[in-house]
Structure formats: C-alpha cells, structure tokens
Scaffold this motif. Structure first.
Motif, PDB file in Angstrom:
ATOM      1  N   GLN A  83       5.859   8.959   0.022  1.00 28.02           N
ATOM      2  CA  GLN A  83       4.975  10.097   0.283  1.00 28.02           C
ATOM      3  C   GLN A  83       4.934  11.110  -0.857  1.00 28.02           C
ATOM      4  OE1 GLN A  83       3.127  10.473   3.295  1.00 28.02           O
ATOM      5  NE2 GLN A  83       3.749   8.339   3.451  1.00 28.02           N
ATOM      6  N   SER A 129      -5.243   5.382  -4.592  1.00 27.69           N
ATOM      7  CA  SER A 129      -5.862   6.356  -3.699  1.00 27.69           C
ATOM      8  C   SER A 129      -4.869   7.468  -3.423  1.00 27.69           C
ATOM      9  CB  SER A 129      -6.261   5.690  -2.377  1.00 27.69           C
ATOM     10  OG  SER A 129      -6.767   6.643  -1.456  1.00 27.69           O
ATOM     11  N   THR A 130      -5.294   8.719  -3.637  1.00 31.79           N
ATOM     12  CA  THR A 130      -4.402   9.839  -3.373  1.00 31.79           C
ATOM     13  C   THR A 130      -5.165  10.990  -2.737  1.00 31.79           C
ATOM     14  OG1 THR A 130      -2.904  11.466  -4.330  1.00 31.79           O
ATOM     15  CG2 THR A 130      -4.701  10.690  -5.746  1.00 31.79           C
ATOM     16  N   ALA A 157       0.816  -1.214   0.000  1.00 29.98           N
ATOM     17  CA  ALA A 157       0.000   0.000   0.000  1.00 29.98           C
ATOM     18  C   ALA A 157       0.850   1.264   0.000  1.00 29.98           C
ATOM     19  CB  ALA A 157      -0.933  -0.009   1.205  1.00 29.98           C
ATOM     20  N   LYS A 158       1.943   1.252   0.763  1.00 27.67           N
ATOM     21  CA  LYS A 158       2.773   2.444   0.891  1.00 27.67           C
ATOM     22  C   LYS A 158       4.098   2.295   0.133  1.00 27.67           C
ATOM     23  CE  LYS A 158       0.861   3.323   5.508  1.00 27.67           C
ATOM     24  NZ  LYS A 158       0.006   4.457   5.129  1.00 27.67           N
ATOM     25  N   PRO A 184       0.176   9.622  -1.605  1.00 30.50           N
ATOM     26  CA  PRO A 184      -0.134  10.880  -0.907  1.00 30.50           C
ATOM     27  C   PRO A 184       0.230  12.131  -1.692  1.00 30.50           C
ATOM     28  CG  PRO A 184       0.926   9.320   0.574  1.00 30.50           C
ATOM     29  CD  PRO A 184       1.041   8.741  -0.803  1.00 30.50           C
ATOM     30  N   GLU A 187      -1.494   3.655  -1.965  1.00 33.78           N
ATOM     31  CA  GLU A 187      -1.614   5.026  -1.496  1.00 33.78           C
ATOM     32  C   GLU A 187      -0.550   5.913  -2.149  1.00 33.78           C
ATOM     33  OE1 GLU A 187      -1.537   4.998   2.755  1.00 33.78           O
ATOM     34  OE2 GLU A 187      -2.850   3.242   2.872  1.00 33.78           O
TER      35      GLU A 187
END
Length: 651
Positions: free
Chosen positions: A542, A587-588, A537-538, A563, A561
C-alpha cells in the motif's frame, strides 16, 4: 483540462528523448487546470527506523539437548530430562499417560543418581485398567473421528499410496518429491527398493523393503556419498521410541473398530500393544527430517520436498495406522531432529554436501548454470510431477499442518523461533542474514492455540513452506541485498507470501527480487539497485514506490497497483512487460513522478502493431517525463496526459 505533451519518437536503438523538467511541468499543470492542487514530487518512503527481531526463547533448546532423546537410559526417562519427550509435551493437555516415564516395555538401571526404570504395566489396550486418562475428551474424539472419516472415505489411489509409504523405505518414498530430478537423485544415490507395488498376497503376508532406503554413503560413492551421509545423519538422536514409550497412547485402530486399516497392511499391525504406542509417528518423523535435509541440499525443490514429507504423514492416517496428533507430533520431532543435525554439522560439511549435490545432479541433467538447473528442476507439468503446482502444494501443506483440529487455546500468542532454526533457510534464502531468516520464520508462523503445537521453542508453529517464500510481514524495515554474480537465488528469487506490516522494503544489490503475493505492507518500497519484479497486482503493498537506482519490472496479467504513488528518479528504470487487458501497466491513486528511462517489452501472445496506442500508466497526476524510451520492435511517441501516459507505436 488535463495537459498533454508529445515527445519525438526515439530511434529503434533507444535514442535519448528530451527531458521536460518537473518545474516546467508544474507550471504547465497549473495553467492546464489540474484542479488547483499543488504538484510535488513524492519523497522517498520514510523508514520506521526499527528492525524486527526473533530472539531465542529462554528455554532449554533441542539443538543443545538432542542427545538426551534416548530410551533405556535412566538419565533421560522423564519429561524434564528427555528433549524429544519434552518437545511433544503439549499432548499432556489432551492425555495423561499411566506413568510419566519412558517405561513402556522398557527398563533401565540406576545411573548417576537417577533411579532405575521399571517396565510399565501399560497393556496398550484403551480402557484397560492400566491405561492412561483422556484429559480433553473433545480433542481426543476429534482426533480419532478424523481417522474414522478418512479411512472410510479412502480411495483406491490413496490405498496404494498408503501401502507404498508404509512398506517402502521412507527416504526412497520421499525422493519422488524431487520431480524431474528424482531419477538422477536415485541413480546418484544408488538407492534401491524391493517394494514396487502391492503384492497379490499382501493382505495375508507382511512384506519388508529389502532395499537400502537412502542409498550408498561415504567414500564408496565418490559422486554422491557426502550427500547421502548428510541425509543419513538426520537420524541421529531422532528416535520416536522415547515419546511412544512415555506417552503410551494407543493407535487409532485400537481406539475404534470403525477405523478401517488398509487391508493390505493388516499383516503389518503390531501384536504387542504394550510397546506399540501411536504418539508419535515414526514414519512421519523420518519423512519430515529427510525431506527437510533434501530441501536444504536442493533448495530448487524446497517447497516440493517439504510437501512430500507431510504427504507421507497424511498417508499414515489414510492407512489407519496413526491419528492426526500422532502425525503432527512426528512433524515436530522431524523438524527438530533435522535442525539439530544440520546445526551440528560443520559449515564445511554442509557446504560440501550442498556442492556435491549440485555438481552431480547438474551434470546428470545437462545443466551448466544454476539458472538452467533451477529451470530443469521445475520443468515438468502435473502429469509427470505431482508437486508441480505451487498453489496446490501450499493448500495441502497448510491443511496437513493442523488437519482441521479445533484450537484449544489463545490463537494470538506471539510466535517464537527455535534456537538455530535459521539454518533451515540457509540455502533457500542465502542472501538474507541469520537474523533476517529468523524473522522470516517468525512472520510466517502458524497461529497459536492448536493441540500439541504450542511448544515453548516454537517447532509446532513453524510453517517451513511459507518461510521458503520469504517474509510474511514487515514489522520493521527490511533491506535485501542480492548479488547476481553468485547465481541461483542470489540472482533471482520469488517471494510468494502476502506481506503485511508497517515496515519499508529496500532492495539493494544486482539481483532480482520478485514479489508475487497480495501484500498490504504500508512502509513503501525503495529500489536502490537491482530489480524488483512485480508478479501480482498488489505485490508492492500500500505504500509509495521509489525507483531510485534500480529497475521496477512488471510481470502481471493485469495492472500493477501502487496506492501510495510512484517516483522514478533519473537513475531508476521502469521496465514494463505489456499485454492485453492492461497486463504489465501501472496504476496509482497517487502522484506518478517520472524522470528516468522506460523499457517496454510484450508478453508472449500479445502482438501490437504500428499505429496502436498503448496506455502505460494511470495516476491521479503524472509529473515529469521519461529520459529515454525503448520499445521492443517499434519506435514510439510518448503522450503525457495529466492522469496517464501512453505510447503511440510506429515502425
């Protein structure tokens, strides 16, 4: 209210869809009540403009002085003149030997101005008048107490493992780290052992392995002789005897009667204490250097072989024969010896051994491509392959690096990397430069401060297991170019570390780089060519993700994700492998700008049907549209909402 846009469903072959320009979309967004915010396509992530480095320490390097690791030679009898003794000198913070000479049961005539070595009077018995001095009582107690706890709690399975790794040839033992390749390796090596279990009278009779340990090397073994010669070469200048005879530190069972030596190994205990130092562990050093060599030759089992090497070291503690500091120092010298000997071999020698290992083993298991071989190397579950679980290997490896010892110094000192250490990752990370491999070793190093591990060259802090999973941090910008045509790790590799730092990652070349950690790097990711596969997911940190000319592929159980936002250019592809519970979606919290093609596949077990609506992307704002959409097994209509994108499936 958020706007919505429907595009005509493409054909099964992926016919082009009408592309709505970002400018038109911005106008619609303004009219549609997007909060009055100005919609601007995110720019490419900006590079720091610096590249991280790992300079060679300005000390005498082990690779340059390995030949001094000798005993019985007055030239190499001191801390200053013996590379092996010097490497392990952190122990002098814990223990002061009775003499600082390689002299336990050892003499050497004067030579070249070096005075003769006279045999030490050290008896080998702790507390004797000839003994050395404990300088750090807390560390010494922790070291011996660990052995007491470990041997008292030893299980039957651990007893068996301790016996086998004590009596059997060390290289024969570590070859089971090859898992599905073990039988093929041993057969090709013509490797034998006579220790196949614990004999009935093992508590009273000492058994020696009558096998050949590594196997048959040279021309008499044309299919695998170069491989075995390479492994055997790890023993050059690798003896632990100089350190044993310099540090003169007793084995744990001599320090404490509470240490429970494995009963089947009681006959193997030495009766000559004055030449039986425990620091450093010879079994551990040999296991590590051989495991490193085999990991170099068969990097498809890189992590598993390293894990097996350290496991053998822990079995020396379980046997009651060595302490944690004995075993840790064995790791240091084993790594240094492997490095020294791999670096000393010519590039042609290394390449010939690597190629022969792959040609012979691939033929033995019926693999015709590097991808097939890599798949076979990890084809067994934990019921047959003790090292099949990466997470378990990682946990045990990290534990065995320090054995829970308490740091005695600063834990924040910068890491240094030994001269030449990049060669240890030459086959595991072949698409990186030597300079990049050094940075990988630096950014995955252990914290400072642990007893005996803060050597000036950096061997004690090397975490080769973590280094085999790529960078630990992007302190500068990182560019990775992978040529899939070269096969193997050039075509596909997985970095499993949690990557931190402010640097930017740029992916170039035709290969696929998979990121599988929970990363926090903030410099962003540019996919210029080839594929970046998000396995967690990460995985992408970032920062912003910019799909410029390659492919972003999702391979997760939940949403990926992003971000910092997402930008897809007209030449960049999004490839989403969708499943239940948002698996493979994006998803952001930032802006998602779309312009290129989309390809959708489905995870095994996920079976959507015509009429289903699937969400692909959630964002603060969505700009643009895909230039084409293909969906495995379906036609699809795209639904572009102000903060999401969906697909309606049809036959």
């Amino acid at each position: 209210m958020p706007f919505a846009r429907f595009l005509p469903a493409p054909s099964q072959s992926g016919a082009r869809l009408r592309l709505t320009s970002i400018a038109a979309l911005l106008a619609l967004s303004a009219c549609g009540g997007g909060g009055g915010d100005e919609s601007v396509a995110p720019a490419m992530p900006q590079a720091l403009g610096v590249t991280d480095t790992a300079p060679v320490p300005s000390v005498t390097a082990f690779v340059d002085a390995a030949a001094t690791n000798q005993r019985g030679d007055a030239r190499y009898a001191t801390l200053q003149t013996n590379a092996g003794v010097r490497l392990l000198s952190g122990f002098l913070e814990v223990w002061e030997p009775s003499t600082r000479l390689v002299d336990a049961g050892q003499t050497a005539p004067a030579v070249e101005g070096f005075p003769a070595v006279v045999a030490s009077t050290w008896s080998g018995i702790p507390g004797d008048a000839t003994d050395g001095k404990v300088k750090n009582a807390a560390v010494h107690k922790e070291n011996i107490d660990f052995v007491v706890r470990t041997t008292v709690a030893r299980t039957a399975a651990q007893s068996l493992a301790a016996y086998m790794d004590d009596r059997r040839g060390k290289n024969y033992s570590v070859t089971d780290g090859m898992g599905p390749l073990t039988d093929a390796w041993r057969k090709a090596a013509r490797q034998t052992t006579t220790i196949t279990g614990v004999p009935a009278d093992a508590t009273t009779v000492k058994y020696e392995d009558g096998g050949n340990n590594t196997g048959v090397s040279g021309d008499t073994n044309p299919e695998f002789g170069r491989v075995i010669a390479f492994v055997e070469s790890m023993g050059a200048n690798a003896s632990t005897e100089p350190a044993k005879r310099f540090y003169k530190y007793a084995r744990p069972w001599r320090w404490s009667a509470d240490v429970k030596v494995e009963p089947t190994l009681l006959p193997a205990r030495s009766s000559t204490a004055a030449t039986d130092g425990g620091y450093t562990s010879g079994h551990s050093a040999e296991a590590v250097r051989n495991a490193v060599a085999m990991a170099y030759l068969v990097p498809e089992r890189f992590h598993e072989m390293l894990a097996r090497g350290l496991e053998l070291g822990e079995n020396r503690i379980l046997a009651g024969m060595h302490s944690p500091l004995d075993v840790i120092s064995g790791r240091l010298l084993g790594q240094a010896s492997a490095l020294g000997n791999i670096a000393a071999a010519s590039k042609d020698t290394r390449t010939a051994a690597y190629n022969q290992a792959h040609q012979t083993l691939m033929a033995a298991v019926g693999a015709t491509t590097p991808a097939q071989f890599a798949a076979f190397a990890r084809s067994q579950g934990t019921d047959k392959d003790r090292f099949a679980d990466y997470a378990a290997n990682q946990l045990h490896y990290q534990r065995r690096l320090v054995f829970g010892l308490t740091p005695i110094g600063s834990t924040t000192l910068p890491a240094v990397v030994p001269k030449g250490a990049e060669v240890l990752l030459e086959t595991r990370l072949p698409y990186l430069s030597d300079a990049q491999r050094r940075v990988v070793l630096k950014t995955t190093a252990l914290p400072s401060g642990y007893p005996v591990m803060d050597d000036a060259e950096g061997f004690g802090r090397l975490n080769l297991f973590a280094a085999g999973s790529g960078y630990g941090a992007f302190a500068g910008d990182v560019e990775v170019a992978m040529d899939a045509a070269l096969g193997g790790f050039h075509a596909l590799d997985v970095w499993r570390n949690d990557i931190s730092g402010a640097g930017k990652l740029t992916k170039r070349g035709s290969g696929t780089l998979a990121l599988a950690g929970a990363s926090t790097y903030t410099g962003g990711t540019e996919i210029a060519a080839g594929t970046v596969r998000a396995d967690a997911a990460k995985a992408l940190g970032q920062g912003a993700v910019y799909v410029a000319g390659g492919t972003l592929l999702t391979n997760t159980m939940g949403a990926v994700e992003l971000p910092g936002g997402l930008t897809q250019t007209a030449t960049g592809t999004l490839a989403l492998q969708l499943g239940a519970a948002d698996a493979g979606t994006l998803s952001t919290a930032g802006v998602a700008t779309l312009a290129g093609p989309l390809a959708v596949t489905f995870r095994p077990g996920f079976t959507p049907k015509a009429g289903d609506t699937l969400t692909l992307l959630r964002a603060k704002r969505v700009q643009g549209t895909f230039s084409a959409i293909t969906v495995a097994g379906f036609k699809a209509t795209a639904v572009y909402n102000g903060d999401s994108v969906q697909l309606v499936l049809s036959n």
